[in-house]
Scaffold this motif. Structure first.
Motif, PDB file in Angstrom:
ATOM      1  N   GLY A 102      -5.822   7.850  -3.428  1.00 51.82           N
ATOM      2  CA  GLY A 102      -4.607   8.620  -3.653  1.00 51.82           C
ATOM      3  C   GLY A 102      -4.003   9.208  -2.399  1.00 51.82           C
ATOM      4  O   GLY A 102      -3.140  10.083  -2.479  1.00 51.82           O
ATOM      5  N   GLN A 103      -4.426   8.748  -1.203  1.00 50.15           N
ATOM      6  CA  GLN A 103      -3.844   9.226   0.040  1.00 50.15           C
ATOM      7  C   GLN A 103      -2.494   8.554   0.285  1.00 50.15           C
ATOM      8  O   GLN A 103      -2.224   7.458  -0.192  1.00 50.15           O
ATOM      9  CB  GLN A 103      -4.793   8.938   1.213  1.00 50.15           C
ATOM     10  CG  GLN A 103      -6.089   9.724   1.156  1.00 50.15           C
ATOM     11  CD  GLN A 103      -5.865  11.207   1.313  1.00 50.15           C
ATOM     12  OE1 GLN A 103      -5.312  11.668   2.301  1.00 50.15           O
ATOM     13  NE2 GLN A 103      -6.285  11.971   0.310  1.00 50.15           N
ATOM     14  N   PHE A 104      -1.650   9.249   1.075  1.00 52.86           N
ATOM     15  CA  PHE A 104      -0.305   8.749   1.334  1.00 52.86           C
ATOM     16  C   PHE A 104      -0.169   8.219   2.748  1.00 52.86           C
ATOM     17  O   PHE A 104      -0.857   8.651   3.669  1.00 52.86           O
ATOM     18  CB  PHE A 104       0.733   9.865   1.181  1.00 52.86           C
ATOM     19  CG  PHE A 104       0.884  10.381  -0.220  1.00 52.86           C
ATOM     20  CD1 PHE A 104       1.430   9.589  -1.213  1.00 52.86           C
ATOM     21  CD2 PHE A 104       0.493  11.680  -0.537  1.00 52.86           C
ATOM     22  CE1 PHE A 104       1.581  10.078  -2.495  1.00 52.86           C
ATOM     23  CE2 PHE A 104       0.644  12.167  -1.810  1.00 52.86           C
ATOM     24  CZ  PHE A 104       1.190  11.363  -2.787  1.00 52.86           C
ATOM     25  N   LEU A 105       0.793   7.305   2.896  1.00 57.26           N
ATOM     26  CA  LEU A 105       1.366   6.976   4.190  1.00 57.26           C
ATOM     27  C   LEU A 105       2.814   7.438   4.132  1.00 57.26           C
ATOM     28  O   LEU A 105       3.469   7.347   3.098  1.00 57.26           O
ATOM     29  CB  LEU A 105       1.327   5.474   4.464  1.00 57.26           C
ATOM     30  CG  LEU A 105      -0.039   4.828   4.689  1.00 57.26           C
ATOM     31  CD1 LEU A 105       0.140   3.341   4.936  1.00 57.26           C
ATOM     32  CD2 LEU A 105      -0.742   5.475   5.884  1.00 57.26           C
ATOM     33  N   GLY A 106       3.328   7.906   5.266  1.00 60.95           N
ATOM     34  CA  GLY A 106       4.727   8.337   5.298  1.00 60.95           C
ATOM     35  C   GLY A 106       4.835   9.816   5.019  1.00 60.95           C
ATOM     36  O   GLY A 106       4.079  10.380   4.239  1.00 60.95           O
ATOM     37  N   ALA A 120      -1.185   0.868 -10.767  1.00 56.37           N
ATOM     38  CA  ALA A 120      -0.029   1.416 -11.479  1.00 56.37           C
ATOM     39  C   ALA A 120      -0.306   2.830 -11.977  1.00 56.37           C
ATOM     40  O   ALA A 120       0.569   3.707 -11.938  1.00 56.37           O
ATOM     41  CB  ALA A 120       0.350   0.504 -12.644  1.00 56.37           C
ATOM     42  N   SER A 121      -1.524   3.077 -12.436  1.00 56.70           N
ATOM     43  CA  SER A 121      -1.859   4.421 -12.919  1.00 56.70           C
ATOM     44  C   SER A 121      -1.835   5.433 -11.780  1.00 56.70           C
ATOM     45  O   SER A 121      -1.441   6.589 -11.972  1.00 56.70           O
ATOM     46  CB  SER A 121      -3.236   4.416 -13.596  1.00 56.70           C
ATOM     47  OG  SER A 121      -4.259   4.102 -12.659  1.00 56.70           O
ATOM     48  N   LEU A 122      -2.239   4.993 -10.579  1.00 61.56           N
ATOM     49  CA  LEU A 122      -2.149   5.881  -9.422  1.00 61.56           C
ATOM     50  C   LEU A 122      -0.696   6.192  -9.083  1.00 61.56           C
ATOM     51  O   LEU A 122      -0.354   7.336  -8.761  1.00 61.56           O
ATOM     52  CB  LEU A 122      -2.835   5.243  -8.206  1.00 61.56           C
ATOM     53  CG  LEU A 122      -4.357   5.160  -8.223  1.00 61.56           C
ATOM     54  CD1 LEU A 122      -4.861   4.480  -6.950  1.00 61.56           C
ATOM     55  CD2 LEU A 122      -4.978   6.549  -8.351  1.00 61.56           C
ATOM     56  N   LEU A 128       1.250   5.001  -1.411  1.00 59.43           N
ATOM     57  CA  LEU A 128      -0.204   5.090  -1.508  1.00 59.43           C
ATOM     58  C   LEU A 128      -0.889   4.124  -0.545  1.00 59.43           C
ATOM     59  O   LEU A 128      -0.433   2.994  -0.347  1.00 59.43           O
ATOM     60  CB  LEU A 128      -0.643   4.763  -2.932  1.00 59.43           C
ATOM     61  CG  LEU A 128      -0.338   5.814  -3.997  1.00 59.43           C
ATOM     62  CD1 LEU A 128      -0.458   5.194  -5.375  1.00 59.43           C
ATOM     63  CD2 LEU A 128      -1.273   7.002  -3.858  1.00 59.43           C
ATOM     64  N   THR A 129      -1.994   4.567   0.031  1.00 59.52           N
ATOM     65  CA  THR A 129      -2.770   3.663   0.888  1.00 59.52           C
ATOM     66  C   THR A 129      -3.310   2.491   0.068  1.00 59.52           C
ATOM     67  O   THR A 129      -3.468   1.382   0.590  1.00 59.52           O
ATOM     68  CB  THR A 129      -3.933   4.422   1.542  1.00 59.52           C
ATOM     69  OG1 THR A 129      -4.720   5.047   0.519  1.00 59.52           O
ATOM     70  CG2 THR A 129      -3.413   5.482   2.501  1.00 59.52           C
ATOM     71  N   GLU A 130      -3.587   2.711  -1.223  1.00 56.56           N
ATOM     72  CA  GLU A 130      -4.048   1.611  -2.085  1.00 56.56           C
ATOM     73  C   GLU A 130      -2.982   0.520  -2.196  1.00 56.56           C
ATOM     74  O   GLU A 130      -3.304  -0.667  -2.284  1.00 56.56           O
ATOM     75  CB  GLU A 130      -4.386   2.135  -3.480  1.00 56.56           C
ATOM     76  CG  GLU A 130      -5.682   2.933  -3.553  1.00 56.56           C
ATOM     77  CD  GLU A 130      -5.493   4.392  -3.197  1.00 56.56           C
ATOM     78  OE1 GLU A 130      -6.466   5.151  -3.334  1.00 56.56           O
ATOM     79  OE2 GLU A 130      -4.377   4.762  -2.782  1.00 56.56           O
ATOM     80  N   LEU A 131      -1.710   0.917  -2.193  1.00 57.89           N
ATOM     81  CA  LEU A 131      -0.621  -0.053  -2.249  1.00 57.89           C
ATOM     82  C   LEU A 131      -0.656  -0.934  -0.997  1.00 57.89           C
ATOM     83  O   LEU A 131      -0.492  -2.165  -1.071  1.00 57.89           O
ATOM     84  CB  LEU A 131       0.724   0.689  -2.344  1.00 57.89           C
ATOM     85  CG  LEU A 131       1.944  -0.118  -2.777  1.00 57.89           C
ATOM     86  CD1 LEU A 131       1.882  -0.449  -4.260  1.00 57.89           C
ATOM     87  CD2 LEU A 131       3.220   0.659  -2.465  1.00 57.89           C
TER      88      LEU A 131
END
Length: 288
Positions: free
Chosen positions: A4-8, A108-110, A125-128
């Motif tokens: 759940g970490q972000f980029l940007g 998608a749930s994230l 999301l970093t997962e993306l």
């Protein structure tokens, strides 16, 4: 990285909607200049349902989706992002993968949990990015995942900024006549209301106001405002005259529009015409 970490970082998103301006300046109404909805906060800018803003938003989404395809994005990610953006916060994309492709359902749930507002402010999301990196490992491409993530963030920010530019054009842009789009719409709306007034409800001297050349009148907002002011005076004069001639029990109420009226005027039957109160009284006296 943790889940759940972000980029940007969305540090340059404008946040000057009427919700904040109305707290500073009491004369500013906290309404959207495009659709009229109450409470124009930051999140409303990309959700505004006005036809012009919606069409502009949809065009921006189409441009972003076209770029995702050109950048060799995983087709399921393209579909997920398109549905997420098109839903404007009202679509839960996890439901699209509930019964198949569980790995995409997890992503998608994230996205649903993080929310639409964060996404359109350039937080991804970093997962993306990890999903896209894995896709690039399986296909021939000249794209790198670092470049892909950077451009995606820029495009998401651009989508939001374009909505702000459109919104500000409605509020601040002045045409050659010096009037903003919002002022044009306000004048047109008021004129349309007054056009429903029955000429017989005005004093004889003022009935010519409803015989204007409205095609030429409509080309000048300043002239329209003069006509609106004249109509307001004419309605007030007719109301005053009828109050002098008739008791309140004989007045009927009419409005200046078919469904909505910015003001209500009191009208009574025309003096001594067939069907009027005086006419009926005179007939009764003759019969007696």
């Amino acid at each position: 990285m943790e889940q759940g970490q972000f980029l940007g970082a969305a540090t340059n998103i404008p946040r000057g909607g009427h919700d904040k301006l109305s707290r500073i300046d009491p004369t500013v109404l906290n309404t959207c200049p495009s659709c009229g909805c109450i409470n124009e906060d930051t999140s409303h800018v990309v959700r505004c349902p006005s036809p012009g803003r919606t069409a502009f938003y949809n065009d921006s989404v189409s441009d972003l989706i076209e770029w995702l395809k050109e950048a060799d994005t995983d087709p399921q990610l393209v579909y997920m992002i398109e549905e997420f953006l098109s839903g404007r916060g009202d679509v839960k994309v996890a439901s699209l993968f509930a019964h198949n492709l569980p790995i995409y359902g997890f992503l998608a749930s994230l996205m649903d949990e993080v929310g639409f507002d964060s996404f359109v402010e350039g937080r991804i999301l970093t997962e993306l990015v990890d999903f896209q990196f894995a896709h690039y490992q399986e296909i021939p491409t000249r794209w790198t995942v670092e470049r892909w993530a950077k451009v995606l963030i820029q495009r998401l920010l651009g989508l939001t900024h374009r909505q702000w530019l459109y919104r500000n054009a409605v509020v601040h842009f002045k045409g050659p006549d010096g009037y903003t789009h919002a002022e044009h719409e306000r004048i047109l709306s008021k004129m349309q209301d007054f056009l429903w007034v029955d000429p017989q409800d005005l004093l004889p001297r003022d009935r010519g106001l409803l015989n204007e050349n409205f095609e030429s009148l409509g080309s000048s907002p300043a002239a329209c405002e003069l006509w609106i002011a004249a109509m307001e005076v004419a309605i007030s004069a007719a109301e005053h005259a009828r109050r002098q001639d008739y008791p309140s029990s004989h007045r009927r109420r009419v409005t200046t529009g078919p469904d909505y009226a910015p003001r209500t005027v009191e009208i009574v039957p025309i003096v001594d015409t067939e069907g009027s109160i005086r006419y009926k009284r005179r007939r009764r006296r003759k019969n007696d």
